[in-house]
Design a protein around this motif. Sequence first.
Motif, PDB file in Angstrom:
ATOM      1  N   VAL A  18       8.674 -11.004 -12.952  1.00 28.14           N
ATOM      2  CA  VAL A  18       8.089 -10.178 -14.010  1.00 28.14           C
ATOM      3  C   VAL A  18       7.178 -11.081 -14.834  1.00 28.14           C
ATOM      4  O   VAL A  18       7.236 -12.311 -14.728  1.00 28.14           O
ATOM      5  CB  VAL A  18       9.175  -9.551 -14.916  1.00 28.14           C
ATOM      6  CG1 VAL A  18      10.034  -8.559 -14.142  1.00 28.14           C
ATOM      7  CG2 VAL A  18      10.041 -10.630 -15.557  1.00 28.14           C
ATOM      8  N   ASP A  19       6.364 -10.460 -15.662  1.00 22.08           N
ATOM      9  CA  ASP A  19       5.428 -11.237 -16.476  1.00 22.08           C
ATOM     10  C   ASP A  19       6.049 -11.743 -17.770  1.00 22.08           C
ATOM     11  O   ASP A  19       5.621 -12.767 -18.318  1.00 22.08           O
ATOM     12  CB  ASP A  19       4.190 -10.387 -16.808  1.00 22.08           C
ATOM     13  CG  ASP A  19       3.477  -9.919 -15.550  1.00 22.08           C
ATOM     14  OD1 ASP A  19       3.068 -10.785 -14.753  1.00 22.08           O
ATOM     15  OD2 ASP A  19       3.344  -8.696 -15.369  1.00 22.08           O
ATOM     16  N   ALA A  20       7.047 -11.010 -18.286  1.00 23.05           N
ATOM     17  CA  ALA A  20       7.671 -11.377 -19.551  1.00 23.05           C
ATOM     18  C   ALA A  20       9.019 -10.691 -19.651  1.00 23.05           C
ATOM     19  O   ALA A  20       9.355  -9.809 -18.840  1.00 23.05           O
ATOM     20  CB  ALA A  20       6.777 -10.974 -20.733  1.00 23.05           C
ATOM     21  N   GLY A  21       9.813 -11.085 -20.631  1.00 18.71           N
ATOM     22  CA  GLY A  21      11.113 -10.457 -20.820  1.00 18.71           C
ATOM     23  C   GLY A  21      11.696 -10.825 -22.170  1.00 18.71           C
ATOM     24  O   GLY A  21      11.280 -11.810 -22.804  1.00 18.71           O
TER      25      GLY A  21
ATOM     26  N   VAL B  22      12.486 -13.531 -15.129  1.00 15.98           N
ATOM     27  CA  VAL B  22      11.318 -14.168 -15.752  1.00 15.98           C
ATOM     28  C   VAL B  22      11.099 -15.552 -15.151  1.00 15.98           C
ATOM     29  O   VAL B  22       9.978 -15.910 -14.765  1.00 15.98           O
ATOM     30  CB  VAL B  22      11.495 -14.259 -17.279  1.00 15.98           C
ATOM     31  CG1 VAL B  22      10.315 -15.018 -17.897  1.00 15.98           C
ATOM     32  CG2 VAL B  22      11.614 -12.868 -17.901  1.00 15.98           C
ATOM     33  N   ALA B  23      12.156 -16.357 -15.089  1.00 15.95           N
ATOM     34  CA  ALA B  23      12.030 -17.731 -14.596  1.00 15.95           C
ATOM     35  C   ALA B  23      11.490 -17.770 -13.165  1.00 15.95           C
ATOM     36  O   ALA B  23      10.735 -18.678 -12.807  1.00 15.95           O
ATOM     37  CB  ALA B  23      13.377 -18.440 -14.680  1.00 15.95           C
TER      38      ALA B  23
ATOM     39  N   VAL C 147       8.180 -15.987 -21.163  1.00 12.22           N
ATOM     40  CA  VAL C 147       7.354 -15.857 -19.953  1.00 12.22           C
ATOM     41  C   VAL C 147       7.762 -16.989 -19.011  1.00 12.22           C
ATOM     42  O   VAL C 147       8.449 -17.928 -19.423  1.00 12.22           O
ATOM     43  CB  VAL C 147       5.846 -15.949 -20.291  1.00 12.22           C
ATOM     44  CG1 VAL C 147       5.441 -14.812 -21.215  1.00 12.22           C
ATOM     45  CG2 VAL C 147       5.505 -17.307 -20.889  1.00 12.22           C
ATOM     46  N   PRO C 148       7.374 -16.908 -17.727  1.00 10.72           N
ATOM     47  CA  PRO C 148       7.688 -18.013 -16.819  1.00 10.72           C
ATOM     48  C   PRO C 148       7.083 -19.323 -17.321  1.00 10.72           C
ATOM     49  O   PRO C 148       5.929 -19.360 -17.770  1.00 10.72           O
ATOM     50  CB  PRO C 148       7.044 -17.579 -15.500  1.00 10.72           C
ATOM     51  CG  PRO C 148       6.953 -16.085 -15.590  1.00 10.72           C
ATOM     52  CD  PRO C 148       6.693 -15.793 -17.039  1.00 10.72           C
ATOM     53  N   ALA C 149       7.844 -20.392 -17.262  1.00  7.49           N
ATOM     54  CA  ALA C 149       7.377 -21.679 -17.773  1.00  7.49           C
ATOM     55  C   ALA C 149       6.125 -22.149 -17.055  1.00  7.49           C
ATOM     56  O   ALA C 149       5.283 -22.841 -17.644  1.00  7.49           O
ATOM     57  CB  ALA C 149       8.485 -22.718 -17.640  1.00  7.49           C
ATOM     58  N   ARG C 150       5.996 -21.776 -15.789  1.00 11.66           N
ATOM     59  CA  ARG C 150       4.850 -22.256 -15.010  1.00 11.66           C
ATOM     60  C   ARG C 150       3.619 -21.349 -15.136  1.00 11.66           C
ATOM     61  O   ARG C 150       2.582 -21.629 -14.509  1.00 11.66           O
ATOM     62  CB  ARG C 150       5.243 -22.376 -13.540  1.00 11.66           C
ATOM     63  CG  ARG C 150       5.636 -21.064 -12.879  1.00 11.66           C
ATOM     64  CD  ARG C 150       5.962 -21.290 -11.406  1.00 11.66           C
ATOM     65  NE  ARG C 150       6.311 -20.059 -10.716  1.00 11.66           N
ATOM     66  CZ  ARG C 150       7.536 -19.552 -10.652  1.00 11.66           C
ATOM     67  NH1 ARG C 150       8.532 -20.181 -11.246  1.00 11.66           N
ATOM     68  NH2 ARG C 150       7.776 -18.431 -10.000  1.00 11.66           N
TER      69      ARG C 150
END
Length: 272
Positions: free
Chosen positions: A197-200, A192-193, A127-130
Amino acid sequence: MATPLPRRAAVAALLAGPLLVGALKAAAGGRQDEARAAAPPLLVSAAASLSGPLQALAVPFARGQGAAPPQFNFGASGLLQQQIQQGAPADVFLSAGVRPMDSLERAGLLLAGSRRDVLGNRLVLVVPARSPRRPLDIAGLAGPRVRRIAIGDGTVPAGDYARQVLAHYGLTAAVARKLVPLGSVRAVARAVAEGNVDAGFVYRSDAVQLGGLRVVATAPLASHAPIRYSGAVLRSSRQPQLARAYLRSLGSPAAGALFRREGFEVLPGRAP
């Protein structure tokens, strides 16, 4: 009767023979080094997830061989396989899955006996780190909080593995409309980063090497086929011996240590 040579002349004559032979060998070796340096660089078509370590290993390999550093064509393994089948030049192919390599082997495009497994990897959900640190696992992808899931398209082995994982969890139909197919595993990681998107699903090596990602789950080994990076020399290679040497170099201790640091799995027998 021949007149005997003076002592100094005789000694000089005895020394001259080995010196001349040595000079000739040195000259021949120099010409070979010049020929290797003047030869065109190896053309390596490789899975996008290998780009970091392969670029780091290029110059040390070239120095050891007295050759120019390899030139790389990075992309989705399936797309690279299609390019090779359509005549794109390449000396070495490194695939992140067995299917693209199998296709080239069936087409008779691999140099006999050159194919070998090189590395392994793990598939992870990121998921995005933030993004907020809320619990999320693979089963949770069906929930309403996850709206878009990046995944490799049909040319990307990581996408094949991800679809196997979703089938293993019985999620294929539940998440079908959420999937965003992309053309490489690095494109998935970027999506993702950047929060598109929400996840990958990406490889563990991508999560280690790239910023902006947080791993929330690792796919169980039983949920997908083994992830194997395989390499082979192309039958059309202009420098098959150098290409074989390149593949062997990827199993050296130094290369194995780098691949481990970058998140790959070194297969037994490929490095200490």
